[in-house]
Scaffold this motif. Structure first.
Motif, short mmCIF file in Angstrom:
data_model
loop_
_atom_site.label_atom_id
_atom_site.label_comp_id
_atom_site.label_asym_id
_atom_site.label_seq_id
_atom_site.Cartn_x
_atom_site.Cartn_y
_atom_site.Cartn_z
N GLN A 5 74.10 127.37 -4.31
CA GLN A 5 75.40 127.17 -4.74
C GLN A 5 75.41 128.23 -5.96
O GLN A 5 74.56 128.14 -7.10
N PRO A 6 76.77 129.11 -5.49
CA PRO A 6 76.94 130.22 -6.55
C PRO A 6 77.67 130.18 -7.99
O PRO A 6 78.29 128.72 -8.30
N LEU A 59 74.65 131.29 5.80
CA LEU A 59 75.55 131.30 4.65
C LEU A 59 76.63 132.07 4.65
O LEU A 59 77.40 132.77 5.09
N ARG A 60 77.53 131.50 3.93
CA ARG A 60 78.95 131.26 3.88
C ARG A 60 79.04 131.41 2.59
O ARG A 60 78.98 130.79 1.73
N LEU A 61 80.34 132.03 2.19
CA LEU A 61 80.41 132.45 0.48
C LEU A 61 82.07 132.08 1.01
O LEU A 61 82.99 133.14 1.18
N ASP A 68 83.22 125.13 -2.05
CA ASP A 68 82.70 125.65 -2.83
C ASP A 68 84.08 126.41 -3.70
O ASP A 68 85.10 126.29 -4.33
N PHE A 99 75.62 138.90 -5.19
CA PHE A 99 75.06 137.90 -4.78
C PHE A 99 74.33 138.31 -4.74
O PHE A 99 73.20 138.45 -4.50
N GLY A 103 73.17 133.64 -1.62
CA GLY A 103 74.06 133.54 -2.16
C GLY A 103 74.24 132.99 -3.60
O GLY A 103 75.37 132.57 -4.04
N TYR A 105 75.53 133.70 -7.34
CA TYR A 105 76.68 134.00 -8.19
C TYR A 105 75.76 135.25 -9.17
O TYR A 105 75.08 134.30 -10.14
#
Length: 399
Positions: A5-6, A59-61, A68, A99, A103, A105
């Motif tokens: 998790q970012p 992955l999706r951000l 998110d 990133f 993913g 941050y």
């Protein structure tokens, strides 16, 4: 598989509430059927079935519905370095964020302001051949350069306009130069001092040396996007009006420092080296997609009377552009996003190789998704659904 998790981003983000349970990775698989084709540099002629390729979402951000805590307001550009780190450019609010491949941050690249390493206007962040990050500050004609490891500000370079020709965009960064677009502004001053519309709708692609001076070569000449420009006779006020289903030039830098570009009214993409020599042309016949009456009515409707007057005075397009955008992968293949018919939820991506007698393919992705980078077996893109913020997507390509 669960991506990390970012962490919270210091600048330029909207934060949703924290969630207590890590979300499960969305593993959507998109089947891509490749088609073997025999074509020369002018027209693709024949094709037959080829082995399938799968794109699996890793992955999706920025997905608020998945909980998110980093959300994007706007995304103008996406870059990826040799380590698989992702750089997201947001022009509103101003932010360039890094990133990790999973993913996580990492950092903000510069920040809004007027001090060293700060910017007031940005259009994109581009990764150079040694992974340094270059942020182009348009209007001020500055390139801000950041360290490839800790992302700290190193220096900036200023690029002068050439007479009335103005620098408008950064295309790519190379070991000994940058590639910029330069052209006349849409409005010019006439001999009597009045403002007139510039009738020359082309611009140049030029090499810029590391000291900010121009090289002698004109690498390419491209056509400016379709727009309606108007000078009000009585007041002298200036107006920019979008053309419904406008045509524009798409471009991308491929391997071996080759520039690919094409006017999207047809699938015809020129390939040029940095010295301006043409390396070939990739063409493909396509079936035009008609614009429905409902689509045109929606695109043309505005309450602004001037807008309606200017648009109504122009012959409308009957069909959509041949393609919306394209991206070049690290094998030199061109992935072309074809225009879709009304009500279609998926868009087809035509895959073409610039060398004769090589395979082409067809991929299907959601209409709202645009691929931006394809390298080392991964495809990176941005999805923008109506009513929600943009999301960064990463796919694994399996051939």
């Amino acid at each position: 598989m669960h991506p990390t998790q970012p962490a919270h981003r210091p600048q330029g983000v909207a934060l949703s509430s924290e969630y207590t349970e890590r979300r499960t990775l969305l593993a959507a698989t998109v089947c891509v059927t490749l088609l073997a084709a025999c074509y020369n540099t002018e027209t693709a002629r024949e094709y037959s079935e080829f082995s399938p390729v799968n794109l699996t979402e890793l992955l999706r951000l920025g997905d608020e519905s998945a909980g998110d805590t980093i959300l994007f307001a706007t995304i103008s550009h996406l870059s990826v370095n040799s380590r698989g780190e992702i750089f997201v450019t947001e022009p509103r609010p101003l932010a360039v964020s890094a990133f990790g491949p999973d993913g996580t941050y990492l950092a903000a690249i510069g920040t809004e302001g007027q001090g060293p390493g700060e910017y007031r206007y940005i259009s994109k962040a581009v990764v150079g051949p040694a992974d340094s990050v270059y942020v182009f500050e348009h209007l001020l004609n500055r390139l801000l350069i950041y360290d490839p490891h800790d992302y700290m500000f190193v220096r900036h370079a200023h690029i002068e306009d050439e007479g009335q020709k103005q620098v408008s965009s950064l295309i790519g960064v190379f070991e000994d130069s940058w590639l910029m677009t330069i052209g006349l502004p849409p409005f010019l001053e006439s001999d009597d001092g009045s403002t007139v519309v510039n009738e020359d709708d082309h611009y140049e692609v030029r090499k810029v040396n590391l000291d900010g001076s121009y090289g002698p070569e004109v690498v390419a000449i491209m056509q400016a996007p379709e727009m309606i420009y108007n000078v009000e006779e009585k007041t002298g006020s200036l107006h920019f009006v979008n053309v419904p289903f406008a045509r524009h030039t798409s471009y991308a830098v491929g391997p071996n420092n080759l520039l690919y570009y094409g006017w999207n009214d047809s699938i015809r993409i020129a390939v040029t080296s940095l010295n301006g020599s043409v390396q070939g042309t990739i063409s493909y016949d396509h079936d035009p997609v008609p614009i429905s009456d409902a689509e045109m009515e929606k695109a043309q409707y505005r309450e602004d009377e001037l807008f309606q007057k200017l648009v109504d005075a122009r012959e409308p397009h009957k069909t959509k552009p041949a393609f919306q955008t394209f991206v070049v992968d690290d094998a030199g293949r061109v992935w072309v996003k074809l225009s879709s018919a009304e009500g279609t939820t998926d868009a087809n991506w035509l895959i073409l190789d610039r060398r004769p007698s090589e395979a082409v393919g067809m991929a299907s992705l959601p209409v709202a998704a645009d691929l931006k980078v394809i390298r080392e077996g991964r495809a990176y893109g941005v999805e923008q659904q109506d009513g929600s913020g943009p999301v960064v997507l990463v796919y694994e390509i399996q051939e």
